[in-house]
Enzyme design. Structure first.
Site, PDB file in Angstrom:
ATOM      1  N   HIS A 132       6.071   0.262 -70.684  1.00  0.00           N
ATOM      2  CA  HIS A 132       5.332  -0.082 -69.264  1.00  0.00           C
ATOM      3  C   HIS A 132       3.622  -0.324 -69.458  1.00  0.00           C
ATOM      4  O   HIS A 132       3.112  -0.555 -68.497  1.00  0.00           O
ATOM      5  CB  HIS A 132       5.568   1.082 -68.442  1.00  0.00           C
ATOM      6  N   ASP A 133       3.304  -0.103 -70.591  1.00  0.00           N
ATOM      7  CA  ASP A 133       1.835  -0.530 -70.885  1.00  0.00           C
ATOM      8  C   ASP A 133       1.683  -2.023 -71.439  1.00  0.00           C
ATOM      9  O   ASP A 133       0.467  -2.135 -71.939  1.00  0.00           O
ATOM     10  CB  ASP A 133       1.031   0.621 -71.576  1.00  0.00           C
ATOM     11  N   GLU A 179       2.896  10.823 -76.696  1.00  0.00           N
ATOM     12  CA  GLU A 179       2.054   9.441 -76.984  1.00  0.00           C
ATOM     13  C   GLU A 179       0.870   9.881 -77.508  1.00  0.00           C
ATOM     14  O   GLU A 179      -0.125  10.364 -76.950  1.00  0.00           O
ATOM     15  CB  GLU A 179       1.612   8.917 -75.368  1.00  0.00           C
ATOM     16  N   ASP A 236       7.943  12.683 -67.726  1.00  0.00           N
ATOM     17  CA  ASP A 236       6.723  12.300 -68.239  1.00  0.00           C
ATOM     18  C   ASP A 236       5.765  13.365 -67.924  1.00  0.00           C
ATOM     19  O   ASP A 236       5.733  13.997 -66.832  1.00  0.00           O
ATOM     20  CB  ASP A 236       6.103  11.005 -67.638  1.00  0.00           C
ATOM     21  N   ASP A 267       2.096  12.432 -72.270  1.00  0.00           N
ATOM     22  CA  ASP A 267       1.147  11.325 -72.066  1.00  0.00           C
ATOM     23  C   ASP A 267      -0.231  11.557 -72.719  1.00  0.00           C
ATOM     24  O   ASP A 267      -0.806  12.980 -72.618  1.00  0.00           O
ATOM     25  CB  ASP A 267       0.809  11.075 -70.421  1.00  0.00           C
TER      26      ASP A 267
HETATM   27  C1  NOJ Z   1      -0.759   6.227 -70.970  1.00  0.00           C
HETATM   28  C2  NOJ Z   1       0.250   5.802 -69.845  1.00  0.00           C
HETATM   29  O1  NOJ Z   1       1.365   5.049 -70.730  1.00  0.00           O
HETATM   30  C3  NOJ Z   1      -0.497   4.935 -69.143  1.00  0.00           C
HETATM   31  O2  NOJ Z   1       0.398   3.961 -68.321  1.00  0.00           O
HETATM   32  C4  NOJ Z   1      -1.447   5.517 -68.280  1.00  0.00           C
HETATM   33  O3  NOJ Z   1      -2.335   4.554 -67.680  1.00  0.00           O
HETATM   34  C5  NOJ Z   1      -2.595   6.540 -69.319  1.00  0.00           C
HETATM   35  N1  NOJ Z   1      -1.667   7.254 -70.344  1.00  0.00           N
HETATM   36  C6  NOJ Z   1      -3.108   7.357 -68.450  1.00  0.00           C
HETATM   37  O4  NOJ Z   1      -2.359   8.431 -68.269  1.00  0.00           O
END
Ligand code: NOJ
Length: 559
Positions: free
Chosen positions: A331-332, A256, A100, A199
C-alpha cells in the site's frame, strides 16, 4: 502441545487495504463485513494468510496508521464483533488474519496524548517525546513525510513525530508504556489472531540526546534515519517485546524493518530472532527520492540488473539466517509494473512475468490486493483526487520548486501511494462493484479492463495465471522445493534477464525476460519440462531457449 514455529512458511499471504477492498454497507468505504463477504474469493485463489492494514479507531490522517484506540475498530470499518466474525469465518476457510501493529507512534487524538497535552506532569506526558525549546524546534530532524519532525504545542513545548504531526512518537524508554502496549498485543492474540505485520518497528529507539546533526539539504534539516533507525539498544526493547507477547502464542510476526543491515539479519529473524520474518526494502526501493518525487528519475531508467543484484543479495543473505517475506507491491508503493517496466510494455504478458519473478523466490510470498488482476497505476488529474498525506506533501514541494499544478500532479502521480489504494474492481458494473455509494477514493479509470469477475472467466487473464502460480507453489510435488529450496542465480551474462534455480529435492528454474525483443539464452542444464509460462509453447533447440518479449518460464529440470 509443542508450538509449530514454522506453520506459515509454506503458505501464501495476501495484503488487504481495508478501505479499498469491499464496501458492504454502501458508505463508500471498504469495511470488515465486506472482507468477510470476499473470503471465498481469497480461499478460491489459494490464500492462507491475510495481512489487514490498520482497522483500529483512527482519525485517518495516515490511512489508519494513526491509532486513537488500539482496542477498538474504527466505525468506518465496522464493529469489534465484525473483527471477531472475520477471524472466525477466515479460520473456517483455513485463513489466518494478521493485524497491523503500529507501535512507534499513535494518534494525537489518542487519550494518552490528549492527557499529555493537558498536563505536562501527567504520567501520559512521559509516554511521548516532549522537549522545551525557545523559538525553534529542539533539533533539525526532518520527518519522513517532510518538514520538521517537531510540532509546537504552545510556548516552548514541542513533541517529536517521525511521521505526520498527527502521529506523535511513543517513548519506548518508559516501562509503563511498554507494558500497556504488551497488554494490548496479548488482547488481540487471545482472540485467535494469526499474528501481526509490525509497522515502522526499527524506529522505536531514538538517539538519547536528540541532538541536531549536519544538514543534508539546503532546508537545514537532516533525515532522521541515523538517529532513529536501528539505533543501538533497540535489541533490548525488541527482545522484551517478543518475550512478553509473541513468544506465548503460535503466531506469526512479519516486521516492516527497513534498514536492518544484512549483518544483523540473524538477530532479527534467526532461530531466536525478534520476529519470524521481515520485509527487506532494498530491492523494491530502487530509486532515491532525493529532494522530492518530481526530481526522481523514472524507475526503469535504472538498469534491470540493479533489481536483479539487489534481489539476489537479499535472497542469499536472508537464506543464511532465516526465511524472508517476498513481495513486489504494497500500500506504500505504486504498482510494480510502473516501477519495473517501461509504460509502453505493460500488458498481461509482462505483468505475469513480473508476478512469476517474485512469486517463486525463497520466502513467503505476499500478494497485494489487485496485483493478481494486473492492476496498473490509475491517473490522478488533480490533487483533489488524492487522499494520501505523503503525496500531498510531495505535491507541495513540487509547487514550491516552481512547477505548475498540472506539472506537479503529473510529476508526483507516478510515486503516489494512492496508486495502489484505489478501490478493488470486483466487476465491470458501477464503481467496479466496490460500493453502491460514492467511493472514498476514485475508482481506477480502467476497471472495465481488469476486474475480478471478468478475469475469473478468462483462462488467459492475469488472475487465472496467479491461480496457476499459487497452485504450483502449493502442489504436493513442488511445495517443498519451492518453499525451502536454495536460490541459485543463473544466466547472469544477460543483463535483461533475471533467472534462478530453486534447488532441493527437485530442481526448478525460473527464467524471466525483461527484453522487449526476442532473445536466445544458453541454458546451464539439459532436459526440462515446462511447468508454467506466460506464453504458449516453449521454443528451445539444443540447449538454447528462445525467449519472446517479456516471456517467463518455470521449468522442471530433468535428471
Ligand atoms: C509504514 C506504513 O506502511 C505506512 O503506510 C505508514 O505511513 C508509516 N509506516 C507510518 O506508520
Amino acid at each position: 502441545m509443542a508450538k509449530d514455529k514454522n506453520w506459515w512458511k509454506n503458505k501464501i499471504a495476501y495484503q488487504i487495504y481495508p478501505r479499498s477492498f469491499c464496501d458492504a454497507n454502501g458508505d463508500g468505504t471498504g469495511d470488515l463485513l465486506g472482507i468477510v463477504s470476499k473470503l471465498d474469493y481469497l480461499h478460491d485463489l489459494g490464500i492462507d494468510i491475510v495481512w489487514l492494514c490498520p482497522v483500529y479507531r483512527s482519525p485517518m490522517d495516515d490511512g489508519g496508521y494513526d491509532i486513537a484506540d488500539y482496542y477498538d475498530i474504527d466505525p468506518i470499518f465496522g464493529k469489534k464483533e465484525d473483527m471477531d466474525l472475520l477471524i472466525k469465518e477466515a479460520d473456517k476457510r483455513g485463513i489466518k488474519i494478521l493485524m497491523d501493529l503500529v507501535l512507534n507512534h499513535c494518534s494525537d487524538e489518542h487519550p494518552w496524548f490528549k492527557k499529555a497535552l493537558a498536563d505536562s506532569d501527567s504520567e501520559e506526558a512521559s509516554y511521548f517525546w516532549f522537549r522545551e525549546s525557545h523559538g525553534c524546534p529542539p533539533n533539525n530532524w526532518r520527518s519522513m513525510f517532510g518538514g520538521s519532525a517537531w510540532e509546537n504545542v504552545g510556548g516552548d513545548r514541542w513533541y517529536l513525530h517521525l511521521f505526520s504531526k498527527k502521529q506523535p512518537d511513543l517513548n519506548w524508554e518508559n516501562p509503563k508504556l511498554r507494558q500497556k502496549l504488551y497488554d494490548m498485543i496479548n488482547y488481540w492474540l487471545d482472540k485467535g489472531l494469526g499474528g501481526f505485520r509490525i509497522d515502522a518497528i526499527t524506529h522505536i529507539k531514538k538517539e538519547p540526546t536528540l541532538s541536531s546533526l549536519p544538514p543534508d539539504d539546503p532546508d537545514g534539516m537532516v533525515g532522521c534515519f541515523a538517529p532513529t533507525r536501528n539505533y543501538p539498544g533497540i535489541g533490548d526493547l525488541l527482545t522484551e517485546l517478543r518475550q512478553n507477547t509473541f513468544d506465548k502464542y503460535t503466531c506469526m510476526t512479519v516486521a516492516e524493518a527497513a534498514g536492518v543491515p544484512y549483518a544483523d539479519l540473524g538477530i532479527y529473524i534467526g532461530e531466536d530472532g525478534y520476529f519470524d520474518t521481515l520485509f527487506d526494502f532494498t530491492y523494491s526501493e530502487l530509486y532515491n527520492w532525493g529532494h522530492g518525487w518530481h526530481t526522481c528519475k523514472k524507475p526503469w531508467e535504472w538498469p534491470i540488473k540493479n533489481l536483479r543484484d539487489k534481489m539476489f543479495a537479499s535472497q542469499i543473505e536472508t537464506a543464511k539466517v532465516g526465511f524472508g517475506a517476498v513481495y513486489f507491491e504494497n500500500h506504500d508503493y505504486p504498482r510494480a509494473c510502473a516501477k519495473f517496466l517501461p509504460d509502453e510494455y505493460v500488458n498481461g504478458t509482462s505483468q505475469k512475468m513480473l508476478g512469476t519473478l517474485f512469486f517463486f523466490l525463497r520466502g513467503i510470498p505476499f500478494i497485494y490486493q489487485g496485483q493478481e488482476l494486473g492492476m496498473t497505476n490509475p491517473t490522478f488529474d488533480s490533487i483533489d483526487e488524492v487522499n494520501d498525506i505523503s503525496t500531498k506533501n510531495h505535491y507541495r514541494i513540487a509547487l514550491a520548486d516552481g512547477l505548475t499544478p498540472e506539472q506537479a500532479i503529473k510529476a508526483v502521480n507516478r510515486y503516489s501511494r494512492d496508486n495502489a489504494r484505489v478501490p478493488f474492481p470486483w466487476n465491470s458494473g458501477k464503481n467496479g462493484g466496490f460500493t453502491t455509494g460514492k467511493p472514498w477514493l476514485k475508482v481506477h479509470n480502467d476497471y472495465k479492463k481488469f476486474n475480478a469477475e471478468d478475469e475469473a472467466k478468462d483462462i488467459d487473464s492475469v488472475l487465472s495465471y496467479y491461480k496457476k502460480m499459487i497452485k504450483l507453489r502449493k502442489s504436493a510435488e513442488y511445495n517443498l522445493t519451492l518453499t525451502y529450496g536454495d536460490v541459485e542465480p543463473i544466466l547472469l551474462e544477460h543483463e535483461d534477464v533475471i533467472a534462478y534455480i530453486r534447488g532441493g529435492e527437485k530442481r526448478i528454474a525460473v527464467i524471466c525476460s525483461f527484453c522487449p525483443d526476442t532473445k536466445d539464452v544458453k541454458l546451464p542444464f539439459g532436459g526440462f519440462d515446462t511447468l508454467l509460462s506466460n506464453l504458449d509453447d516453449t521454443v528451445s533447440d539444443n540447449g538454447t531457449l528462445t525467449l519472446r518479449p517479456f516471456e517467463c518460464k518455470v521449468l522442471l529440470i530433468k535428471g
